[in-house]
Scaffold this motif. Structure first.
Motif, PDB file in Angstrom:
ATOM      1  N   MET A   1       0.857  -1.160   0.000  1.00 57.30           N
ATOM      2  CA  MET A   1       0.000   0.000   0.000  1.00 57.30           C
ATOM      3  C   MET A   1       0.909   1.230   0.000  1.00 57.30           C
ATOM      4  O   MET A   1       1.794   1.344   0.840  1.00 57.30           O
ATOM      5  CB  MET A   1      -0.875  -0.029   1.248  1.00 57.30           C
ATOM      6  N   ALA A   2       0.665   2.115  -0.951  1.00 60.52           N
ATOM      7  CA  ALA A   2       1.431   3.354  -1.034  1.00 60.52           C
ATOM      8  C   ALA A   2       0.501   4.536  -0.854  1.00 60.52           C
ATOM      9  O   ALA A   2      -0.611   4.549  -1.377  1.00 60.52           O
ATOM     10  CB  ALA A   2       2.133   3.438  -2.387  1.00 60.52           C
ATOM     11  N   VAL A   3       0.958   5.517  -0.102  1.00 58.68           N
ATOM     12  CA  VAL A   3       0.134   6.690   0.191  1.00 58.68           C
ATOM     13  C   VAL A   3       0.899   7.947  -0.184  1.00 58.68           C
ATOM     14  O   VAL A   3       2.061   8.106   0.169  1.00 58.68           O
ATOM     15  CB  VAL A   3      -0.227   6.750   1.696  1.00 58.68           C
ATOM     16  N   ILE A  14      -4.289   6.786  -2.240  1.00 55.15           N
ATOM     17  CA  ILE A  14      -3.946   5.496  -1.641  1.00 55.15           C
ATOM     18  C   ILE A  14      -3.912   4.463  -2.764  1.00 55.15           C
ATOM     19  O   ILE A  14      -4.915   4.251  -3.442  1.00 55.15           O
ATOM     20  CB  ILE A  14      -4.984   5.076  -0.575  1.00 55.15           C
ATOM     21  N   LYS A  15      -2.750   3.858  -2.957  1.00 52.63           N
ATOM     22  CA  LYS A  15      -2.598   2.843  -4.005  1.00 52.63           C
ATOM     23  C   LYS A  15      -2.501   1.476  -3.336  1.00 52.63           C
ATOM     24  O   LYS A  15      -1.625   1.237  -2.517  1.00 52.63           O
ATOM     25  CB  LYS A  15      -1.350   3.121  -4.830  1.00 52.63           C
ATOM     26  N   ILE A  16      -3.418   0.601  -3.694  1.00 48.14           N
ATOM     27  CA  ILE A  16      -3.469  -0.750  -3.139  1.00 48.14           C
ATOM     28  C   ILE A  16      -2.768  -1.690  -4.118  1.00 48.14           C
ATOM     29  O   ILE A  16      -3.135  -1.757  -5.287  1.00 48.14           O
ATOM     30  CB  ILE A  16      -4.920  -1.229  -2.935  1.00 48.14           C
ATOM     31  N   ALA A  30      -5.165   3.300   8.879  1.00 44.37           N
ATOM     32  CA  ALA A  30      -4.094   4.186   9.348  1.00 44.37           C
ATOM     33  C   ALA A  30      -3.713   5.223   8.290  1.00 44.37           C
ATOM     34  O   ALA A  30      -3.277   6.321   8.640  1.00 44.37           O
ATOM     35  CB  ALA A  30      -2.875   3.364   9.744  1.00 44.37           C
ATOM     36  N   THR A  31      -3.899   4.905   7.005  1.00 47.16           N
ATOM     37  CA  THR A  31      -3.518   5.849   5.953  1.00 47.16           C
ATOM     38  C   THR A  31      -4.305   7.145   6.026  1.00 47.16           C
ATOM     39  O   THR A  31      -3.806   8.189   5.644  1.00 47.16           O
ATOM     40  CB  THR A  31      -3.692   5.265   4.536  1.00 47.16           C
ATOM     41  N   TYR A  32      -5.536   7.080   6.517  1.00 51.38           N
ATOM     42  CA  TYR A  32      -6.331   8.307   6.584  1.00 51.38           C
ATOM     43  C   TYR A  32      -6.679   8.745   8.002  1.00 51.38           C
ATOM     44  O   TYR A  32      -6.842   9.933   8.266  1.00 51.38           O
ATOM     45  CB  TYR A  32      -7.596   8.202   5.727  1.00 51.38           C
ATOM     46  N   VAL A  43      -8.447   9.538  -3.234  1.00 52.56           N
ATOM     47  CA  VAL A  43      -8.350   8.778  -4.483  1.00 52.56           C
ATOM     48  C   VAL A  43      -7.779   7.401  -4.143  1.00 52.56           C
ATOM     49  O   VAL A  43      -6.693   7.295  -3.579  1.00 52.56           O
ATOM     50  CB  VAL A  43      -7.449   9.486  -5.515  1.00 52.56           C
ATOM     51  N   ILE A  44      -8.537   6.366  -4.476  1.00 53.06           N
ATOM     52  CA  ILE A  44      -8.106   4.989  -4.263  1.00 53.06           C
ATOM     53  C   ILE A  44      -7.703   4.424  -5.619  1.00 53.06           C
ATOM     54  O   ILE A  44      -8.539   4.267  -6.506  1.00 53.06           O
ATOM     55  CB  ILE A  44      -9.233   4.126  -3.639  1.00 53.06           C
TER      56      ILE A  44
END
Length: 99
Positions: A1-3, A14-16, A30-32, A43-44
């Motif tokens: 996961m990259a933020v 957020i890149k899954i 936790a990312t947000y 943006v996902i």
């Protein structure tokens, strides 16, 4: 996961990568939730997501609630056809902007 977030902090990306399932729950939240200021737009990016299950759908709904519910600006983008089909069957196009 990259933020990543925009310079102004108004957008959070957020890149899954790989599987988006219950094992991602804590990291995804936790990312947000750990941010000092709440972004106006989320943006996902699912371009590298290979699998999505019902717990991932629940996590997206929790994000939408956190972002403001009906007035939230949450975009789900770069879905492969299989994931887009799951989102469509779940009627997520009525709750999110999906591209």
């Amino acid at each position: 996961m990259a933020v990543t977030s925009s310079n102004s902090g108004s957008e959070l990306n957020i890149k899954i990568t790989g599987k988006f399932d219950f094992s991602c729950h804590q990291d995804f939240r936790a990312t947000y939730e750990d941010l000092t200021d709440k972004p106006q737009r989320f943006v996902i990016d699912l371009s590298e997501t290979t699998y999505l299950d019902s717990s991932a759908l629940g996590m997206l709904l929790l994000l939408r609630d956190y972002a403001g519910g009906d007035s939230a600006k949450v975009v789900i983008e770069n879905c492969n056809p299989e994931i887009k089909k799951i989102l469509s069957i779940s009627n997520f196009e009525q709750l999110f902007s999906i591209s």
